[in-house]
Design a protein around this motif. Structure first.
Motif, PDB file in Angstrom:
ATOM      1  N   LYS A 164      40.548  64.241  19.225  1.00  0.00           N
ATOM      2  CA  LYS A 164      39.325  63.527  18.888  1.00  0.00           C
ATOM      3  C   LYS A 164      38.953  63.730  17.424  1.00  0.00           C
ATOM      4  CE  LYS A 164      37.342  63.860  23.555  1.00  0.00           C
ATOM      5  NZ  LYS A 164      36.236  64.414  24.370  1.00  0.00           N
ATOM      6  N   TYR A 213      37.475  57.907  15.881  1.00  0.00           N
ATOM      7  CA  TYR A 213      38.290  57.546  17.044  1.00  0.00           C
ATOM      8  C   TYR A 213      39.083  58.755  17.544  1.00  0.00           C
ATOM      9  CZ  TYR A 213      37.115  52.737  15.855  1.00  0.00           C
ATOM     10  OH  TYR A 213      36.431  51.583  15.597  1.00  0.00           O
ATOM     11  N   GLY A 214      39.900  58.494  18.564  1.00  0.00           N
ATOM     12  CA  GLY A 214      40.708  59.544  19.163  1.00  0.00           C
ATOM     13  C   GLY A 214      40.160  59.969  20.515  1.00  0.00           C
ATOM     14  N   ALA A 215      40.997  60.635  21.303  1.00  0.00           N
ATOM     15  CA  ALA A 215      40.604  61.055  22.648  1.00  0.00           C
ATOM     16  C   ALA A 215      41.385  62.308  23.027  1.00  0.00           C
ATOM     17  CB  ALA A 215      40.886  59.932  23.649  1.00  0.00           C
ATOM     18  N   TYR A 216      41.091  62.826  24.205  1.00  0.00           N
ATOM     19  CA  TYR A 216      41.809  63.972  24.746  1.00  0.00           C
ATOM     20  C   TYR A 216      41.793  65.130  23.750  1.00  0.00           C
ATOM     21  CZ  TYR A 216      43.177  60.247  27.899  1.00  0.00           C
ATOM     22  OH  TYR A 216      43.142  59.184  28.760  1.00  0.00           O
ATOM     23  N   HIS A 229      42.619  64.741  15.065  1.00  0.00           N
ATOM     24  CA  HIS A 229      43.732  63.808  15.213  1.00  0.00           C
ATOM     25  C   HIS A 229      44.755  64.030  14.091  1.00  0.00           C
ATOM     26  CE1 HIS A 229      44.909  59.262  15.765  1.00  0.00           C
ATOM     27  NE2 HIS A 229      45.865  60.102  16.129  1.00  0.00           N
ATOM     28  N   GLY A 271      35.500  67.085  15.320  1.00  0.00           N
ATOM     29  CA  GLY A 271      36.905  67.367  15.582  1.00  0.00           C
ATOM     30  C   GLY A 271      37.588  68.191  14.517  1.00  0.00           C
TER      31      GLY A 271
END
Length: 582
Positions: free
Chosen positions: A498, A492-495, A502, A124
């Motif tokens: 990530k 962690y993190g999404a969309y 983040h 990321g």
């Protein structure tokens, strides 16, 4: 001669009109600690970097950190500046024997692990929006300023073989608007005090040239995300030109029928921000400037409602990222936002003398309310749900739009699983909906648990997103990740957020700041320009609370405390122009 004078006058006019003055200041900060060193035997005098410094090279060469490399060993150092900052780095060098420029690698990080990582396309980490990982060459006996990002940690690697680098100073350049915190909040719970202050500081950092979403990533005017930020600006700083400047920018680059940021709900948020901005500041001249666009936008929104009163918004249909997988929640939330837009349209058009459009907005609002209340088969038949389909976000918007009873929303959704199942963005609206249900104690506990958990992990600003499920075995952001621990930033993190992409400083996460002032300190604006303010405290389990609140006429000073009889005793000092209702 006359022609020459005219040309000179024209040149000066053009030059002056092209000038832009930056309203921010620069503050130089030394690191507060050295987190880590690589090849520490090749680094001498590292503690000199913790001295205040003056930004000036000198010939004394006494307080120098010397980094020496071999053909196989290259020293590096990781510095902690103590808190999240927006800006860059000032590097002051000494005078080693060689006058040749020395190559270094600089890595900025909002966490220790981000400053230590590689941009590998997987974790990321990026240089999107702001360069956070780059190489430069430093001069002999000089000063160099680099970087423009959000960060707390900086890693410096000496890249050249068999080289010597003299570092007299490595100071953070913090750029910010030097404005007073006119609003304040204090109570007998220091955890809540720190949360309020952290939310205020988070937004303060994002008040750069424009009001940004984040200072590392998304250094943009995302107008929907701005609503919680603007409410924090109202609560903490009062009027600041960064808000109208940002609202005007997004208006001017979004000709109708386009949606702001490509998202239909974000054009609605632009309208709602203007409603709230007018209530807090009462600037009728500025509101009138919005009349052509605002009225055209309202007519455009009305055109997106079908004959049954159901919204049919096109463009990107979006509430927040965690809602994206729940189209029923999006439908419910957008219907609720449209109801709020029509209510705001009625209020603003009345003020602007657009009585016919005001009536049209009122009629459309009533029609949409009826449509929502009659729906029994959500999504497939009508596209809207009178209930919140498993979503705290949708339940919050439905409550605030008057489409769901607050007590029902709180019982079925908002209070379920406490501080789980929502986003830092929509957490603000969840707190407001819980207040509408009278669950002030529950909302205060959520603030302690959810936003407090970020502080427990070393945060000095609030994050783009956070999930309570991340907590087990999570490392702090201000330490190297210990063996057996999870990297709270990288893992962690999404969309779109990530891993290290983040953002750990996102203004939309500041909701508790304005909420605590509005509901616990109890300040609610009743008339535009704060001409009338209602003060109704809700202390929950607190013993006392005090604070200040900015108005166009000056500061309101407030203190509430629980008396021996269990009743709240209040002392309020307000400007003469402000009517206080209790």
């Amino acid at each position: 001669m006359k022609i020459q004078l005219i040309l000179i006058s024209l040149f000066l006019t053009v030059s002056l009109s092209a000038q832009q003055r930056d309203s921010r200041v620069r503050e130089y900060l030394p690191p507060v600690r050295i987190v880590w060193q690589q090849e520490s035997g090749l680094i001498r005098g590292a503690d000199h970097l913790l001295l205040p410094g003056n930004g000036q090279s000198d010939l004394a060469n006494r307080t120098i950190c010397k980094m020496t490399s071999t053909d196989k060993q290259h020293p590096a150092i990781l510095l902690d500046f103590g808190k999240e900052l927006q800006g860059g780095l000032q590097i002051v060098t000494g005078m080693p024997a060689s006058h040749e420029p020395v190559a270094i690698r600089v890595r900025f990080g909002e966490s220790v692990s981000e400053a230590m990582c590689e941009i590998d396309g997987v974790n990321g980490a990026t240089n999107d929006h702001a360069m956070r990982d780059f190489t430069i060459r430093l001069p002999w006996l000089g000063v160099m300023e680099v970087g423009n990002s959000g960060f707390r940690f900086v890693r410096i690697d000496l890249l050249d073989d068999s080289a010597e680098l003299h570092l007299k100073e490595v100071r953070a350049i913090s750029t910010f608007r030097d404005i007073p915190y006119k609003g304040s909040f204090r109570c007998n719970d220091e955890r809540l005090n720190k949360i309020w202050q952290t939310g205020a500081y988070t937004v303060h950092l994002n008040m750069q040239e424009y009001l940004w979403d984040g200072i590392k990533r998304d250094r943009l005017v995302w107008v929907g995300d701005l609503h919680p930020e603007v409410m924090t600006v109202n609560t903490v700083f009062g009027y600041n030109e960064v808000v109208p400047k940002s609202l005007d920018l997004i208006r001017d680059i979004t000709p109708l029928p386009e949606w702001m940021n490509g998202i239909s709900s974000y054009s609605i948020w632009w309208l709602l921000i203007h409603r709230d901005w007018y209530y807090y500041h009462g600037d009728l001249v500025y509101l009138k400037e919005q009349k052509p666009y605002m009225t055209a936008l309202l007519r455009h929104l009305i055109s997106k409602v079908d004959a049954d009163g159901v919204e049919k918004l096109d463009g990107n249909r979006f509430l927040d990222w965690p809602s994206n997988a729940n189209p029923m929640a999006i439908n419910a939330g957008l219907q609720a936002l449209m109801v709020q837009a029509m209510k705001a349209g009625n209020e603003l058009c009345t003020v602007l003398g657009e009585n016919a459009l005001a009536s049209e907005c009122q009629a459309m609002m009533e029609k949409m309310v009826k449509a929502a209340s009659k729906v029994t088969k959500p999504l497939l038949k009508s596209g809207v749900a009178p209930d919140a389909p498993g979503s705290k976000q949708a339940a919050s918007l439905l409550t605030l739009a008057g489409l769901m009873k607050p007590e029902e929303a709180n019982r079925k959704y908002l209070s379920v699983n406490g501080a789980k199942g929502f986003s830092t963005f929509y957490g603000y609206y969840m707190l407001r909906a819980m207040a509408a249900a009278g669950d002030y104690r529950g909302a205060i506990d959520v603030i302690r648990q959810y936003w407090g958990a970020m502080i427990d992990l070393g945060a000095t600003t609030f994050w783009e997103d956070f999930n309570m499920e991340w907590l087990p075995d999570a490392s702090r952001i201000d330490e190297l990740v210990p063996a057996g621990k999870k990297d709270i930033h990288g893992d962690y993190g999404a969309y779109c957020y990530k891993g290290f992409r983040h953002s750990l400083c996102h203004g939309w996460a500041s909701g508790p700041t304005s909420w605590l002032s509005e509901y616990v300190l109890g300040v609610q604006v009743v008339e535009p320009g704060c001409r009338t303010v209602r003060i109704t405290p809700h202390l929950g389990d607190l013993e006392w609370v005090e604070g200040t609140f900015p108005t166009p006429y000056g500061i309101i000073t407030i203190r509430h405390e629980i008396g021996v009889d269990g009743q709240v005793k209040s002392r309020i000092d307000a400007p003469a122009e402000v009517k206080i209702i209790q």
